[in-house]
Design an enzyme around this catalytic site. Structure first.
Site, PDB file in Angstrom:
ATOM      1  N   HIS A 145     -12.242 -10.343 -10.054  1.00  0.00           N
ATOM      2  CA  HIS A 145     -12.849 -10.420  -8.652  1.00  0.00           C
ATOM      3  C   HIS A 145     -11.566 -10.480  -7.355  1.00  0.00           C
ATOM      4  O   HIS A 145     -11.759 -11.128  -6.482  1.00  0.00           O
ATOM      5  CB  HIS A 145     -13.796 -11.619  -8.549  1.00  0.00           C
ATOM      6  CG  HIS A 145     -14.629 -11.650  -9.675  1.00  0.00           C
ATOM      7  ND1 HIS A 145     -16.147 -10.996  -9.440  1.00  0.00           N
ATOM      8  CD2 HIS A 145     -14.817 -12.171 -10.790  1.00  0.00           C
ATOM      9  CE1 HIS A 145     -16.930 -10.878 -10.702  1.00  0.00           C
ATOM     10  NE2 HIS A 145     -16.087 -11.757 -11.475  1.00  0.00           N
ATOM     11  N   SER A 258       8.054   2.593  10.219  1.00  0.00           N
ATOM     12  CA  SER A 258       7.128   2.698  11.114  1.00  0.00           C
ATOM     13  C   SER A 258       7.853   3.312  12.210  1.00  0.00           C
ATOM     14  O   SER A 258       8.811   3.001  12.461  1.00  0.00           O
ATOM     15  CB  SER A 258       6.476   1.278  11.500  1.00  0.00           C
ATOM     16  OG  SER A 258       6.001   1.418  13.021  1.00  0.00           O
ATOM     17  N   LYS A 264       9.227  -2.673   9.826  1.00  0.00           N
ATOM     18  CA  LYS A 264       8.144  -2.430   8.735  1.00  0.00           C
ATOM     19  C   LYS A 264       8.763  -1.684   7.477  1.00  0.00           C
ATOM     20  O   LYS A 264       9.729  -0.917   7.701  1.00  0.00           O
ATOM     21  CB  LYS A 264       6.947  -1.484   9.097  1.00  0.00           C
ATOM     22  CG  LYS A 264       5.971  -2.109  10.147  1.00  0.00           C
ATOM     23  CD  LYS A 264       5.242  -3.092   9.679  1.00  0.00           C
ATOM     24  CE  LYS A 264       4.319  -2.676   8.504  1.00  0.00           C
ATOM     25  NZ  LYS A 264       3.142  -1.908   9.105  1.00  0.00           N
ATOM     26  N   GLU A 271      -0.125   4.564  -1.153  1.00  0.00           N
ATOM     27  CA  GLU A 271      -1.223   4.941  -0.218  1.00  0.00           C
ATOM     28  C   GLU A 271      -1.579   6.199  -0.670  1.00  0.00           C
ATOM     29  O   GLU A 271      -2.907   6.610  -0.488  1.00  0.00           O
ATOM     30  CB  GLU A 271      -0.964   4.289   0.996  1.00  0.00           C
ATOM     31  CG  GLU A 271      -0.742   3.020   1.520  1.00  0.00           C
ATOM     32  CD  GLU A 271      -0.200   2.953   2.668  1.00  0.00           C
ATOM     33  OE1 GLU A 271      -0.947   2.591   3.792  1.00  0.00           O
ATOM     34  OE2 GLU A 271       0.902   2.719   2.840  1.00  0.00           O
TER      35      GLU A 271
END
Ligand code: ARG
Length: 414
Positions: A145, A258, A264, A271
């Site tokens: 979970h 970024s 970043k 992704e």
């Protein structure tokens, strides 16, 4: 010039032409191979002489190298090949149709795509196994979970990724097997009168031979399952690389920055792979829907099978290669992992099992430990390392033995 200009001629509307044209250059080498095989049988039946056969074979191996020779005026790759063969090409279509031809070529392509997928899966599995070996004893919280559950090792967790990849390997092997028989000789749907020898492993039923696309669906299913697995692995990498988890550091060889925020380091590889799972599922669902309710034998609807498989093949390759670079460059942040696994509540199950060993029924033990957690008096009295050592996971020989066994399941010979 179409293969059927004798019937329809020049009256075809250009808009219809746009719809008809297949974007199937990727089939070129496979169609040349299937065409050479058919030519050999035409020669065997006395329908091509030795000179014509060798001319065909030579031309076909040259044509196979050059997809740029396919023109916008070719309806599909089969038409292009016949045109490029010149006068001798006018003989090669005896006893066959584009229906058995396209099925034969497409099966060869799917078999290649399966072999390729298995090689790339092996590469990812092997770098994952190396990472698992380095981190065989690194303790971390195991989750259910997405809440902390029990202590495990990072090696144990990474071996779970390897299990998923092992099943993917098996699925691609099964798809290759489904594509192994040959539809050649089926002609349009009912064979021919020309007395051409059948290929070895000829499909039993000519009507089925030109209608069947199970092998393409099996491939798309294997690709969708692989994509699903990569999306779960990708998601874990995304999570673990956050400041909040901080379990791993991303390699600069597989990270992005970024355009605006200078600090970043983004996990775009993980992704994209996660995102591509949606497309992979869509390709499978799309072809399932195309084939659903389609009458036997061949229907032009089946031309839609190719973009799905071409796209899946590209994504399988790119995703596995990208993930191999990403996983091989991941570095575990052992300090953060040690900090996280120091949470004493991870040992609550161990304490309950201790009570069970002392004769307490498990449900009573569970309630006693839960009560101590609730009132803040929980005391583990053991460590994560002891807990992991006391559990025979992922097998009786532990992580290192499981890694050694897994290595034999990937790579050449497996
Ligand atoms: N380009 C076609 C396909 O991909 C080849 C078969 C065409 N057959 C036909 N009967 N029109 O399916």
């Amino acid at each position: 010039m179409t293969l059927w200009s004798g019937r329809v001629g020049s009256s075809l509307d250009p808009a219809v032409w746009e719809l008809l044209r297949a974007n199937d250059a990727e089939l070129l080498p496979y169609d040349c191979a299937a065409t050479a095989e058919h030519a050999g049988r035409l020669h065997g039946a006395g329908l091509l002489d030795a000179g014509e056969l060798s001319e065909l074979e030579e031309k076909l191996s040259a044509i196979a190298q050059d997809p740029t020779a396919i023109l916008a005026t070719d309806e599909d790759v089969h038409s292009a090949i016949e045109r490029l063969l010149g006068p001798v090409g006018r003989k090669v279509h005896a006893g066959r149709s584009r229906n058995d031809q396209v099925a034969a070529a497409f099966r060869l392509l799917v078999r290649d795509a399966c072999a390729e997928a298995r090689e790339e899966i092996d590469a990812l599995a092997l770098v994952t196994l190396s990472f698992a070996e380095t981190e065989a004893d690194t303790l971390m919280p195991g989750y259910t979970h997405l809440q902390r559950g029990q202590p495990v090792t990072l090696g144990h967790h990474l071996l779970a990724w390897v299990e998923m990849l092992g099943r993917d390997r098996t699925r691609f092997a099964a798809a290759a097997e489904a594509a192994a028989e040959s539809p050649l000789g089926a002609g349009a749907l009912a064979g021919s009168t020309l007395g051409i020898d059948p290929p070895t492993a000829q499909m039993r039923n000519s009507i089925d031979a030109v209608s069947d696309r199970d092998f393409a669906l099996d491939y798309l299913y294997a690709a969708a399952m692989l994509a699903l697995h990569l999306s779960r692995i990708g998601e874990e990498i995304v999570l673990w690389a956050t400041a909040e988890f901080g379990f791993v550091r991303l390699p600069e060889t597989a990270s992005t920055g970024s355009s605006m925020m200078p600090q970043k380091l983004n996990p775009d590889v993980a992704e994209l792979v996660r995102g591509k799972a949606g497309t992979a599922i869509g390709r499978l669902a799309g072809l399932l829907a195309t084939v659903k309710g389609l009458p036997l034998a061949y229907d032009r609807d089946l031309q839609e099978d190719k973009p799905a498989v071409f796209g899946a093949r590209r994504d399988v390759r790119d995703s596995l290669r990208g993930m191999t670079v990403l996983v091989s460059g991941l570095a575990a942040n052992r300090d953060r992992l040690a900090e996280a696994v120091a949470d004493p509540l991870l040992l609550a199950t161990d304490v309950a099992e201790d009570l069970v060993r002392g004769g307490v029924p498990f449900r009573d033990a569970h309630e006693q430990v839960a009560a101590s957690v609730r009132d803040g008096t929980f005391d583990a009295g053991t460590t994560a390392a002891e807990s992991v050592a006391a559990r025979p996971a992922p097998g009786p020989g532990g992580v290192r033995e499981a890694i050694a066994a897994a290595r034999g399941r990937f790579g050449k010979g497996a």
